[in-house]
Motif scaffolding. Structure first.
Motif, PDB file in Angstrom:
ATOM      1  N   CYS A   1      22.822  47.416  49.515  1.00 16.13           N
ATOM      2  CA  CYS A   1      22.894  45.948  49.507  1.00 16.13           C
ATOM      3  C   CYS A   1      21.518  45.315  49.706  1.00 16.13           C
ATOM      4  O   CYS A   1      21.195  44.311  49.070  1.00 16.13           O
TER       5      CYS A   1
ATOM      6  N   ALA B   1      19.650  42.851  47.142  1.00 17.26           N
ATOM      7  CA  ALA B   1      19.130  41.555  47.578  1.00 17.26           C
ATOM      8  C   ALA B   1      17.647  41.429  47.234  1.00 17.26           C
ATOM      9  O   ALA B   1      17.198  40.391  46.730  1.00 17.26           O
TER      10      ALA B   1
ATOM     11  N   ARG C   1      17.301  40.918  43.533  1.00 15.20           N
ATOM     12  CA  ARG C   1      17.695  39.560  43.135  1.00 15.20           C
ATOM     13  C   ARG C   1      16.594  38.558  43.467  1.00 15.20           C
ATOM     14  O   ARG C   1      16.292  37.664  42.674  1.00 15.20           O
TER      15      ARG C   1
ATOM     16  N   LEU D   1      22.602  34.366  48.168  1.00 13.38           N
ATOM     17  CA  LEU D   1      22.651  35.763  48.588  1.00 13.38           C
ATOM     18  C   LEU D   1      23.938  36.070  49.342  1.00 13.38           C
ATOM     19  O   LEU D   1      24.187  37.207  49.707  1.00 13.38           O
TER      20      LEU D   1
ATOM     21  N   LEU E   1      26.538  39.013  48.642  1.00 14.69           N
ATOM     22  CA  LEU E   1      26.232  40.412  48.914  1.00 14.69           C
ATOM     23  C   LEU E   1      26.943  40.926  50.167  1.00 14.69           C
ATOM     24  O   LEU E   1      27.019  42.131  50.378  1.00 14.69           O
TER      25      LEU E   1
ATOM     26  N   LEU F   1      21.986  38.910  56.706  1.00 18.34           N
ATOM     27  CA  LEU F   1      21.273  38.368  55.557  1.00 18.34           C
ATOM     28  C   LEU F   1      21.650  36.898  55.412  1.00 18.34           C
ATOM     29  O   LEU F   1      22.826  36.557  55.492  1.00 18.34           O
TER      30      LEU F   1
ATOM     31  N   ARG G   1      18.311  31.806  49.820  1.00 18.62           N
ATOM     32  CA  ARG G   1      16.858  31.975  49.986  1.00 18.62           C
ATOM     33  C   ARG G   1      16.188  30.965  49.058  1.00 18.62           C
ATOM     34  O   ARG G   1      16.507  30.893  47.878  1.00 18.62           O
TER      35      ARG G   1
END
Length: 153
Positions: free
Chosen positions: A37, A41, A44, A123, A126, A131, A135
Motif C-alpha cells: 500500500c 501511495a 500515485r 489517498l 488505499l 496515511l 495530499r
C-alpha cells in the motif's frame, strides 16, 4: 503399543512444525500488505506530480499565446482543467494561479507568464492506517511571451 513408542510419537508431534506456516503468514502478511500500500501511495503521488507538472506547462503555454490578461487567464484555467482531465487526475480541489505580468511589457522586450497549479490528490481509498486522506501537490511553470507579438493593454 509400548510406552516408549507412545512417548516417541507424542514427542514427534510436539516437535513437528505443522501450523508454523500459518503463524509465520499471520506475522508477515500484514507487513507485506502495508508495504504494498505504501508503494502504491508513493507511485500515485509521483505519477500525479508529473501529471500536474504537465498541466502547469500546458496552462502556461496556452496563457502565453494570448494577447490580453483576461483571455490568458481564461485560457490557462481551461487548459489546466482539460489537461488534468485528459490525464485522468481526479482532484479533491484544484487551484490555478496565473501571473500575466509578462503580457504588459512593451513589444520587443521579453515577458513571461507563470502558472501555478495546485491539486489535492485522494489517498483515502488505499485504506492504509496513518496515511492522510489527501495530499496537496503544487507545480509551477513559466512560458515566454513572444517578444515581437502585438499586445493589447
Amino acid at each position: 503399543m509400548n510406552a516408549t513408542a507412545y512417548s516417541t510419537r507424542c514427542a514427534r508431534r510436539l516437535r513437528g512444525d505443522e501450523g508454523s506456516a500459518a503463524i509465520e503468514a499471520a506475522i508477515v502478511l500484514p507487513s507485506l500488505i502495508m508495504f504494498l500500500c505504501l508503494a502504491i501511495a508513493g507511485g500515485r503521488i509521483v505519477t500525479s506530480g508529473a501529471k500536474i507538472d504537465s498541466a502547469a506547462e500546458d496552462a502556461a503555454r496556452e496563457a502565453s499565446i494570448h494577447r490580453t490578461a483576461a483571455a490568458a487567464q481564461t485560457a490557462a484555467q481551461s487548459a489546466a482543467a482539460e489537461s488534468l482531465s485528459d490525464q485522468g487526475i481526479a482532484c479533491a480541489s484544484t487551484s490555478v494561479r496565473i501571473d500575466t505580468g509578462g503580457l504588459s511589457v512593451p513589444v520587443g522586450q521579453v515577458g513571461t507568464v507563470t502558472v501555478t497549479v495546485t491539486c489535492t490528490v485522494y489517498l483515502s481509498d488505499l485504506l492504509l492506517p496513518g496515511l492522510p486522506g489527501t495530499r496537496t501537490l503544487t507545480s509551477t511553470a513559466t512560458s515566454v511571451v513572444d517578444r515581437y507579438r502585438f499586445r493589447q493593454r
